[in-house]
Design a protein around this motif. Sequence first.
Motif, mmCIF file in Angstrom:
data_model
loop_
_atom_site.group_PDB
_atom_site.id
_atom_site.type_symbol
_atom_site.label_atom_id
_atom_site.label_comp_id
_atom_site.label_asym_id
_atom_site.label_seq_id
_atom_site.Cartn_x
_atom_site.Cartn_y
_atom_site.Cartn_z
ATOM 1 N N LEU A 289 -0.297 -1.387 -11.571
ATOM 2 C CA LEU A 289 -1.412 -2.904 -11.103
ATOM 3 C C LEU A 289 -1.410 -3.994 -9.991
ATOM 4 N N THR A 290 -0.187 -3.326 -10.049
ATOM 5 C CA THR A 290 -0.008 -3.887 -8.626
ATOM 6 C C THR A 290 -1.166 -2.899 -7.079
ATOM 7 N N VAL A 291 -1.310 -1.821 -7.676
ATOM 8 C CA VAL A 291 -2.092 -1.341 -6.356
ATOM 9 C C VAL A 291 -3.310 -1.521 -6.797
ATOM 10 N N LEU A 292 -3.898 -1.901 -7.915
ATOM 11 C CA LEU A 292 -5.632 -2.699 -8.330
ATOM 12 C C LEU A 292 -5.364 -4.456 -7.802
ATOM 13 N N LEU A 293 -5.031 -4.905 -8.102
ATOM 14 C CA LEU A 293 -4.001 -6.389 -7.727
ATOM 15 C C LEU A 293 -4.721 -5.887 -5.921
ATOM 16 N N ASN A 294 -4.244 -4.901 -5.397
ATOM 17 C CA ASN A 294 -4.324 -5.034 -3.876
ATOM 18 C C ASN A 294 -5.563 -4.801 -3.064
ATOM 19 N N SER A 295 -6.162 -3.865 -4.214
ATOM 20 C CA SER A 295 -7.413 -3.703 -4.412
ATOM 21 C C SER A 295 -8.681 -3.711 -3.904
ATOM 22 N N THR A 296 -8.507 -4.879 -5.169
ATOM 23 C CA THR A 296 -9.523 -6.160 -5.072
ATOM 24 C C THR A 296 -9.298 -7.216 -5.526
ATOM 25 N N LEU A 297 -8.877 -8.073 -5.689
ATOM 26 C CA LEU A 297 -8.504 -9.644 -5.194
ATOM 27 C C LEU A 297 -8.015 -9.719 -4.051
ATOM 28 N N LEU A 298 -7.011 -9.401 -3.682
ATOM 29 C CA LEU A 298 -5.995 -9.207 -2.629
ATOM 30 C C LEU A 298 -6.274 -8.579 -1.305
ATOM 31 N N LYS A 299 -8.141 -8.073 -1.095
ATOM 32 C CA LYS A 299 -7.720 -7.126 0.109
ATOM 33 C C LYS A 299 -7.905 -8.270 0.713
ATOM 34 N N THR A 300 -7.545 -8.006 2.290
ATOM 35 C CA THR A 300 -6.896 -9.136 3.734
ATOM 36 C C THR A 300 -8.117 -9.068 4.004
ATOM 37 N N LYS A 301 -8.853 -8.461 4.066
ATOM 38 C CA LYS A 301 -10.162 -8.524 4.989
ATOM 39 C C LYS A 301 -11.027 -9.554 4.220
ATOM 40 N N LYS A 302 -11.298 -9.831 2.822
ATOM 41 C CA LYS A 302 -11.922 -10.394 2.171
ATOM 42 C C LYS A 302 -11.337 -11.951 1.992
ATOM 43 N N ASN A 303 -10.295 -11.749 1.672
ATOM 44 C CA ASN A 303 -9.248 -13.241 1.276
ATOM 45 C C ASN A 303 -8.987 -13.934 2.811
ATOM 46 N N ALA A 304 -8.969 -13.423 3.869
ATOM 47 C CA ALA A 304 -9.152 -14.178 5.324
ATOM 48 C C ALA A 304 -10.542 -14.297 5.312
ATOM 49 N N VAL A 305 -11.413 -14.255 4.828
ATOM 50 C CA VAL A 305 -13.134 -15.091 5.036
ATOM 51 C C VAL A 305 -12.950 -16.548 4.121
ATOM 52 N N SER A 306 -12.859 -15.789 2.566
ATOM 53 C CA SER A 306 -12.150 -16.991 2.097
ATOM 54 C C SER A 306 -11.555 -18.528 2.285
ATOM 55 N N ILE A 307 -10.591 -17.600 2.635
ATOM 56 C CA ILE A 307 -9.544 -19.115 3.384
ATOM 57 C C ILE A 307 -9.825 -19.197 4.339
ATOM 58 N N MET B 189 5.033 -5.954 -2.398
ATOM 59 C CA MET B 189 6.793 -5.881 -2.625
ATOM 60 C C MET B 189 7.392 -5.588 -4.103
ATOM 61 N N LEU B 190 6.340 -6.859 -4.427
ATOM 62 C CA LEU B 190 6.332 -6.594 -6.365
ATOM 63 C C LEU B 190 6.657 -4.784 -6.851
ATOM 64 N N HIS B 191 5.341 -4.072 -5.771
ATOM 65 C CA HIS B 191 5.098 -2.357 -6.444
ATOM 66 C C HIS B 191 6.542 -2.342 -5.935
ATOM 67 N N THR B 192 7.391 -1.980 -4.526
ATOM 68 C CA THR B 192 8.163 -1.106 -4.249
ATOM 69 C C THR B 192 9.509 -1.436 -5.146
ATOM 70 N N TYR B 193 10.035 -2.940 -5.850
ATOM 71 C CA TYR B 193 10.513 -3.012 -7.239
ATOM 72 C C TYR B 193 9.921 -2.054 -8.343
ATOM 73 N N PHE B 194 8.724 -2.150 -8.564
ATOM 74 C CA PHE B 194 9.250 -1.142 -9.742
ATOM 75 C C PHE B 194 8.937 0.224 -9.307
ATOM 76 N N GLY B 195 8.544 0.771 -8.120
ATOM 77 C CA GLY B 195 9.099 1.836 -7.406
ATOM 78 C C GLY B 195 10.176 2.654 -7.707
ATOM 79 N N TYR B 196 11.231 1.269 -6.959
ATOM 80 C CA TYR B 196 12.457 1.621 -7.194
ATOM 81 C C TYR B 196 13.438 2.201 -9.027
#
Length: 223
Positions: free
Chosen positions: A40-58, A87-94
């Motif tokens: 889910l963290t991968v899905l979230l960062n690949s969709t809603l939290l994509k840096t380029k798209k959100n930078a424009v919105s911000i 970082m949350l994804h990393t914790y899940f990985g640990y």
Amino acid sequence: MTIIEPNRRDVQHPQEIKKHSSSIRLWHWLNAIVITGSLLTVLLNSTLLKTKKNAVSIKANLASSGVTVTDGQARSVAHELSDKVWMLHTYFGYTLAALLLFRLLLEFFQQVDQKFIRKLKSAYHQYQTTKKQRELAKHEFWVKTIYAIFYLMLITMAITGLCLAFEDDVPLLKSIHAFRQIHAFTMYLILAFIVIHIAGVFLAERKDSQGIVSDMINGGKES
């Protein structure tokens, strides 16, 4: 499709239902939760939290409030949001790595008739040496083989994930770009396994293995 359907019955004693220790059941459900959270963290960062798209919105939202920021500043804010999820994804990985270690250690302490390797060897031996229950043994062997491949995928995912997590501290790890590619590719393989596993359980529940899900909750009690 029958090859992907788990069997509720013990291959050596078809009249009996398989037993699952409390440790295995705990590992199974915790593993399912952690893998789901990680994906889910991968899905979230690949969709809603994509840096380029959100930078424009911000930048646009701040501009409407009378605040002017540069593209670099907007990207920095968007990247920070993405980093928190990674970082949350990393914790899940640990946690996944810890659960994998727990499962490997558990194999040494399981009751003999519940050891995974023993079950795999037993199914193969049954299939090779006897005609009685041959189809059941063949089915069990292939199901266990698929699970064995899944364990190998988890090991690969854990090792490559740990290498990525510590690449900033170990220069040698940072220079090996294959880790990221293998990690991403293995994620897709695990996704495929999850789909196959759920489909197999669904089909098994609809046929002659009703109760296979509850067995992984209650341990395999006779109904």
